[in-house]
Design an enzyme around this catalytic site. Structure first.
Site: not given
Length: 677
Positions: A240, A269, A296, A298, A408, A432
């Site tokens: 995105q 996005n 995720d 990252d 979530d 993370h």
């Protein structure tokens, strides 16, 4: 499982549940998560500590004290991904996060009743001892076997029951090298019905936004082990951003390793919820994968986590969401939380009462930590790593269209209400960036925090007016207000207005709401960040008469008094000098409302340590915002029952594949046109 006829036998096969693993990169920082060379030093039982407040506080402090000797195996002792060498005469425990067996979770949530541990030892005189723990952390020796005299090694099998693990407990094994170095590997398996023998397949969805290197590395991790690749149906990368993952240096090799399983989807996005919903939609439409895995971009992944999560879900009593844990990317043996629940009266996410957050396994590992042995039941799992059965998506819908935050947790609560539990599963994890290093309570995310929390509560709170939520919302807004965080307060007010407008505009707002929010907040000085310290005027303030440090943490009583007085102080005319020169500098770690509220202007650094903002007290804006805070929250309180009914009635519609397909149409049509050209 369907019940068998009397006298009938059900065909069974052995299935691997978990294998011994060692760090992929021999990283010393994560070794405490895999092996433990120290003796166990179990902390005190809370019932022995008793109810005295002083004793409890002292015990709580002692829990954080390190019991690690600092001893660690040498990286060269890691033979390969599944084997480690133990030096002659040394003992090594596998009672660790990644190598102990979480027996109580298998006992509670799956059809497995017994497990088998097979330990392969090479080394004359080596021995293996199996232990189990109780829910209160006390360990018990189960059995022991040793390489026979004259033999070079062997495979030692232990049949272990899961019956005594109703409330908690683990299995693990310790290995002692004898007359020479020993090499050890191990496998946990179980006898399962033949129709549960085959592994389910996984469609992974990674939502990414201008992190091409990070995302490419994650794809590489997913394609690094053949047994993990074998269970992958598709890896969806929903890109995105403007800095595309395809341009990352390692992308081509990562794509090749996945052997046709990778699909990159470009779209605008739409936030995390829009990215994950796209992967969920594609998974539901394809109908080929057993599970959808949210992840995720990252994160650093322990690849074997996927195999463990899928094995657990395949053998669950009912379709079950299986989540992983999150360790810190910067302090890699530190666990963010062992599980999360929704406190319904406040409608806020939190760890269960006995769970200690930010737990450092390098300081006190599993065998020395009593609370880690009690099973933790959760309401949801973050989508940094979360495995969702496709059946659950089919029946309860896709993500809420809320951009970021609470998507979530709301999904977990929604699924639980429909009879689908979530299990945060030990031994499955990612690394993370920790939440504590982010600024999401003050920046543009403050809007989404407030709006989405209220929406989730309207959908699921069991209380007529949301319990304490509205009062807490007022308190938080006033705390930001006395802290001169006017942009944050304005965003929270905007969030309330949008909640009051109802659910109909959620999909329509998704593509542009972030831009609206960012444009709106730029007008406030507290939202204008500067990386250069010299961008601000010098500090000047009349010397204080205080004889004590202003950095001391005030008592609870003092905070209550300040909570009553500081809102009144904001009505006073600011000191003239504060209009030209800031009165102080406040570090992010000290930027509490009761400290900021003492100043008429101050330079406040941000939690990520990259910038700071100038806060300036404005009595007129304060009065206006205080009135609007009261008016909007009163309106929300009065309309709560009707709003709750409206949001709940429209939930199936706004989370439906059809609604999401319409939201994605600008990009799916563009893809179709490009394919035709």
């Amino acid at each position: 499982m369907s019940p068998s006829k009397p006298g009938a036998t059900t065909a069974t096969v052995r299935r691997v549940l978990q294998t011994q693993i060692m760090p992929v990169d021999r990283d010393l920082d994560v070794l405490p998560l895999y092996v433990d060379p120290d003796p166990a030093v179990l902390d005190a039982d809370k019932y022995n500590v008793g109810g005295d407040k002083g004793a409890k506080e002292l015990n709580k402090a002692s829990l954080r004290q390190s019991v690690s000797s600092g001893t660690m195996i040498h990286p060269d002792q890691i033979v390969d991904r599944h084997a480690v060498r133990i030096e002659q005469g040394e003992r090594l425990s596998f009672g660790s996060y990644f190598n102990a067996f979480p027996a109580s979770y298998w006992r509670r949530w799956t059809i497995v009743e017994d497990v088998r541990l097979a330990v392969e030892l090479h080394g004359r005189g080596a021995s293996v001892t199996v232990y189990k723990s109780m829910a209160n952390g006390r360990s018990q020796r189960v059995s022991s076997q040793q390489v026979e005299d004259g033999a070079a090694g062997g495979t030692f099998v232990f049949d272990l029951s899961l019956r005594p693990f109703a409330d908690g407990g683990w299995y693990w094994y310790d290995v002692t090298a004898g007359d020479e170095d020993a090499v050890v590997s191990a496998v946990w398996d179980a006898e399962v019905p033949a129709d549960r023998a085959e592994s389910g397949s996984v469609a992974v969805t990674i939502t990414t936004m201008n992190r091409p290197g990070f995302c490419s590395d994650l794809i590489t991790q997913l394609g690094s082990e053949d047994d993990v690749i074998a269970i992958l149906d598709t890896v969806f990368v929903v890109d995105q951003g403007t800095d595309k993952v395809r341009g990352a240096a390692g992308f081509a090799a990562a794509e090749k390793a996945l052997d046709g399983r990778l699909r990159v989807i470009d779209q605008g996005n739409l936030g995390g919820s829009g990215g994950y919903a796209r992967g969920q939609l594609e998974t539901v439409k394809a109908g080929t994968a057993t599970y959808a895995l949210m992840m995720d971009d990252d994160v650093v992944c322990e690849p074997q986590s996927l195999l463990r999560a899928v094995a657990f879900a395949d053998l669950a009593r009912r379709p079950t969401i299986v989540g992983g844990h999150m360790f810190s990317l910067y302090s890699r043996a530190r666990l963010h939380s062992f599980g999360e629940i929704i406190q319904t009266w406040r409608w806020w996410w939190m760890s269960p009462e006995h769970v200690l957050s930010e737990w450092d396994f390098a300081a006190r590992n599993l065998r020395s930590t009593r609370w880690l042995h009690r099973r933790v039941d959760v309401d949801f799992n973050g989508w940094f790593m979360c495995l969702i059965p496709r059946q659950v998506l089919d029946e309860v819908g896709l993500s809420l269209p809320v951009f970021i935050k609470w998507d979530d947790s709301e999904f977990g609560v929604r699924a639980k209400a429909a009879g689908y539990p979530t299990v945060t599963f030990p031994g499955a994890a990612v690394w993370h960036v920790p939440w504590t290093d982010k600024n999401d309570a003050l920046d543009w995310q403050a809007y989404f925090h407030e709006r989405n929390r209220l929406i989730a509560a309207l959908l699921h709170s069991p209380y007529k007016h949301g319990g304490r939520l509205i009062q807490e919302s007022v308190n938080h807004s006033v705390a930001h207000l006395v802290s001169m965080q006017y942009s944050t307060v304005e965003l929270r007010q905007l969030a309330l207005e949008d909640v009051l407008a109802g659910p109909d505009g959620l999909h329509e707002a998704l593509p542009h709401r972030l831009a609206d929010v960012n444009a709106f907040r730029k007008q406030f000085s507290d939202a204008q960040l500067e990386a250069d310290p010299d961008a601000f005027p010098p500090i000047r303030r009349k010397p204080s008469r205080r004889g004590h440090s202003e950095l001391e943490v005030p008592s609870k009583r003092s905070q209550i008094i300040q909570a009553g007085l500081m809102p009144l102080r904001q009505l006073r005319k600011p000191r003239a000098l504060s209009r030209e020169f800031p009165e102080g500098e406040i570090a992010a770690m000290d930027a509490k409302w009761y400290r900021i509220a003492r100043y008429d202007s101050a330079i406040v650094s941000m939690p990520d340590q990259t910038s700071a903002a100038l806060y300036t007290r404005d009595p007129e804006l304060y009065r206006d915002l205080l009135k609007r805070i009261a008016d909007l929250h009163l309106k929300l309180y009065r309309r709560w029952p009707e709003l709750s009914a409206e949001y709940r009635s429209k939930l199936p519609e706004i989370t439906s594949p059809e609604a999401w397909e319409e939201t994605f149409r600008p990009w799916t049509e563009a893809d179709a046109e490009a394919a035709d050209d």
